[in-house]
Design a protein around this motif. Structure first.
Motif, mmCIF file in Angstrom:
data_model
loop_
_atom_site.group_PDB
_atom_site.id
_atom_site.type_symbol
_atom_site.label_atom_id
_atom_site.label_comp_id
_atom_site.label_asym_id
_atom_site.label_seq_id
_atom_site.Cartn_x
_atom_site.Cartn_y
_atom_site.Cartn_z
ATOM 1 N N LYS A 17 15.403 8.471 5.919
ATOM 2 C CA LYS A 17 14.378 8.741 5.272
ATOM 3 C C LYS A 17 13.895 7.730 4.065
ATOM 4 O O LYS A 17 12.995 7.589 4.328
ATOM 5 C CB LYS A 17 13.706 9.985 4.778
ATOM 6 C CG LYS A 17 14.313 11.140 5.951
ATOM 7 C CD LYS A 17 13.765 12.527 5.482
ATOM 8 C CE LYS A 17 14.439 13.584 6.897
ATOM 9 N NZ LYS A 17 14.601 14.935 6.204
ATOM 10 N N ILE A 18 14.457 7.992 3.342
ATOM 11 C CA ILE A 18 14.032 7.518 2.449
ATOM 12 C C ILE A 18 13.739 5.112 2.104
ATOM 13 O O ILE A 18 12.694 4.856 1.946
ATOM 14 C CB ILE A 18 15.078 6.951 0.767
ATOM 15 C CG1 ILE A 18 14.796 8.357 0.138
ATOM 16 C CG2 ILE A 18 15.074 6.323 0.009
ATOM 17 C CD1 ILE A 18 15.889 9.223 -0.833
ATOM 18 N N GLU A 19 14.811 4.565 2.673
ATOM 19 C CA GLU A 19 14.758 3.566 3.419
ATOM 20 C C GLU A 19 13.826 2.787 4.196
ATOM 21 O O GLU A 19 13.221 2.326 3.602
ATOM 22 C CB GLU A 19 16.232 3.103 3.735
ATOM 23 C CG GLU A 19 17.460 2.774 2.866
ATOM 24 C CD GLU A 19 18.589 2.767 4.196
ATOM 25 O OE1 GLU A 19 18.923 2.719 4.395
ATOM 26 O OE2 GLU A 19 19.939 1.804 3.067
ATOM 27 N N ASN A 20 13.426 4.288 5.125
ATOM 28 C CA ASN A 20 12.027 3.463 6.112
ATOM 29 C C ASN A 20 10.855 3.835 5.517
ATOM 30 O O ASN A 20 9.911 3.183 5.613
ATOM 31 C CB ASN A 20 12.475 5.303 7.261
ATOM 32 C CG ASN A 20 13.459 4.733 7.780
ATOM 33 O OD1 ASN A 20 13.533 3.526 7.990
ATOM 34 N ND2 ASN A 20 13.693 5.989 8.585
ATOM 35 N N ILE A 21 10.812 4.671 3.852
ATOM 36 C CA ILE A 21 9.431 4.625 3.401
ATOM 37 C C ILE A 21 9.236 3.385 2.693
ATOM 38 O O ILE A 21 8.081 3.118 2.284
ATOM 39 C CB ILE A 21 9.702 6.370 2.184
ATOM 40 C CG1 ILE A 21 9.431 7.401 3.495
ATOM 41 C CG2 ILE A 21 8.552 5.949 1.027
ATOM 42 C CD1 ILE A 21 10.316 8.307 1.991
ATOM 43 N N LEU A 22 10.919 2.887 2.102
ATOM 44 C CA LEU A 22 10.413 1.518 1.485
ATOM 45 C C LEU A 22 10.434 0.262 3.013
ATOM 46 O O LEU A 22 9.673 -0.699 2.115
ATOM 47 C CB LEU A 22 12.167 1.596 0.304
ATOM 48 C CG LEU A 22 12.580 2.492 -0.177
ATOM 49 C CD1 LEU A 22 13.529 2.542 -0.907
ATOM 50 C CD2 LEU A 22 11.314 2.345 -1.713
ATOM 51 N N ARG A 23 10.309 0.273 3.547
ATOM 52 C CA ARG A 23 10.295 -0.921 4.370
ATOM 53 C C ARG A 23 8.793 -0.416 4.713
ATOM 54 O O ARG A 23 8.615 -1.658 5.096
ATOM 55 C CB ARG A 23 11.338 -0.164 5.911
ATOM 56 C CG ARG A 23 12.552 -0.848 5.347
ATOM 57 C CD ARG A 23 13.606 -1.434 6.638
ATOM 58 N NE ARG A 23 15.350 -0.861 5.872
ATOM 59 C CZ ARG A 23 15.716 0.037 6.780
ATOM 60 N NH1 ARG A 23 15.297 0.884 7.852
ATOM 61 N NH2 ARG A 23 16.704 0.153 6.348
ATOM 62 N N HIS A 24 8.797 0.505 5.113
ATOM 63 C CA HIS A 24 7.263 0.921 5.519
ATOM 64 C C HIS A 24 6.012 -0.135 4.534
ATOM 65 O O HIS A 24 4.940 -0.137 4.736
ATOM 66 C CB HIS A 24 7.199 2.253 5.388
ATOM 67 C CG HIS A 24 5.230 2.486 5.439
ATOM 68 N ND1 HIS A 24 4.512 2.315 6.662
ATOM 69 C CD2 HIS A 24 4.248 3.115 4.818
ATOM 70 C CE1 HIS A 24 3.602 3.043 6.823
ATOM 71 N NE2 HIS A 24 3.410 2.545 5.018
ATOM 72 N N PHE A 25 6.936 0.478 3.164
ATOM 73 C CA PHE A 25 5.736 -0.795 1.595
ATOM 74 C C PHE A 25 6.542 -1.990 1.920
ATOM 75 O O PHE A 25 5.397 -2.684 1.223
ATOM 76 C CB PHE A 25 5.921 -0.003 0.949
ATOM 77 C CG PHE A 25 4.915 1.533 1.049
ATOM 78 C CD1 PHE A 25 3.651 1.133 0.705
ATOM 79 C CD2 PHE A 25 5.691 2.452 1.176
ATOM 80 C CE1 PHE A 25 2.413 2.389 1.272
ATOM 81 C CE2 PHE A 25 4.771 3.263 1.632
ATOM 82 C CZ PHE A 25 3.413 3.726 0.684
ATOM 83 N N GLY A 26 7.049 -3.113 2.811
ATOM 84 C CA GLY A 26 7.143 -3.842 3.009
ATOM 85 C C GLY A 26 8.218 -4.209 1.977
ATOM 86 O O GLY A 26 8.739 -5.734 1.449
#
Length: 91
Positions: A17-26
């Motif tokens: 979940k955290i990795e997805n949030i971080l990737r979402h912001f590039g």
């Protein structure tokens, strides 16, 4: 401003979940649990709010803001870090 985020998450589902949030912001992965990228204050606050509901007391997440001047002084040794260029910000 550049932002370095490093974390140690106990449960794999929370880590994803955290990795997805971080990737979402590039943000780009530079080590197993370390990401870096350019974020503004609104984006950092959004990440903080979303991550705080995901992590628990056994987890650790650290956010390091880095000014452009300091970032330009970075040095790396060993193999080159190759970023995946297919990551985009989605708003």
């Amino acid at each position: 401003m550049y932002t370095l985020i490093s974390f140690d998450i106990k449960y794999k589902t929370n880590q994803v979940k955290i990795e997805n949030i971080l990737r979402h912001f590039g943000l780009k992965k530079i080590q197993n649990n370390t990401y870096i990228g350019k974020l503004n204050n609104l984006e950092i606050n959004y990440i903080k709010n979303n991550i705080s509901s995901t992590i628990n007391n056994n987890d650790t997440l650290i956010i390091f803001p880095i000014c452009d001047r300091c970032y330009s002084k970075k040095e790396s040794f060993g193999g080159e870090i190759k970023f995946r260029e297919d990551l985009y910000r989605v708003f």
